[in-house]
Design an enzyme around this catalytic site. Structure first.
Site: not given
Ligand code: PNS
Length: 167
Positions: A19, A43, A92, A130
């Protein structure tokens, strides 16, 4: 001046060197970068939002154009509220691509003005996540070099304060 502000969203539970690598790269191409921690009630994170925010804030303090925030709801709504033009995500390996592409295209459908920019972390972090860091640490393995020392210390504290059955 046309300031390009980008959002780097994620769970950051916990922050890894992968990150940080991406934050550094992003800070060089965007004038402003907001690292946004998702507040997701579904979560069950290891670290609380404030713990994750505190770790991130400490680790990005050397980048003057990077700040840390917590968001909830749709990413596109949050990005619009912040006047951001782009979302930064790391890829990645090919295995990340399908999920990231789906998310980027859905976000574009929801908000066509917002672009998703993908960057690759250094190869040394291409297998880092993570989830694996938590698993390795919980099972007694070394996470040296995979997370900042601060995070390693916080992991140590977290695992000594957790009740035995949740370790
Ligand atoms: O680190 P992560 O868990 O891969 O991050 C995922 C994240 C936070 C980028 C994604 O879950 C997100 O944007 N969530 C917010 C809700 C949202 O907008 N959902 C629709 C996504 S298309």
């Amino acid at each position: 001046m046309n300031v390009v502000r980008a959002i780097y969203p994620g769970s950051f539970d916990p922050l890894t060197n992968g990150h940080l690598d991406l934050i550094e790269r992003g800070s060089k191409i965007f004038e402003e970068l907001i690292v946004a921690i998702l507040r997701n009630p579904e979560k069950d994170p290891l670290f609380t939002f404030s713990e994750r925010r505190a770790m991130l804030e400490q680790m990005v303090s050397s980048f003057p154009n990077v700040r840390v925030e917590i968001f909830e709801g749709l990413l596109v709504d949050y990005a619009m509220k912040k006047n951001a033009k782009a979302v930064l995500r790391g890829i990645r390996a090919i295995s990340d691509y399908e999920y990231e592409l789906q998310m980027a295209l859905m976000n574009r459908k929801l908000q066509p003005q917002l672009e998703t920019v993908f960057m690759m972390p250094a190869e040394a972090y291409s297998y880092l996540s993570s989830r694996l860091v938590k698993e390795i640490f919980r099972l007694g393995g070394s996470v040296r070099g995979l997370v900042p020392e601060l995070v390693e210390q916080k992991l140590r504290e977290k695992f000594t304060e957790l009740p035995l059955e949740s370790k």
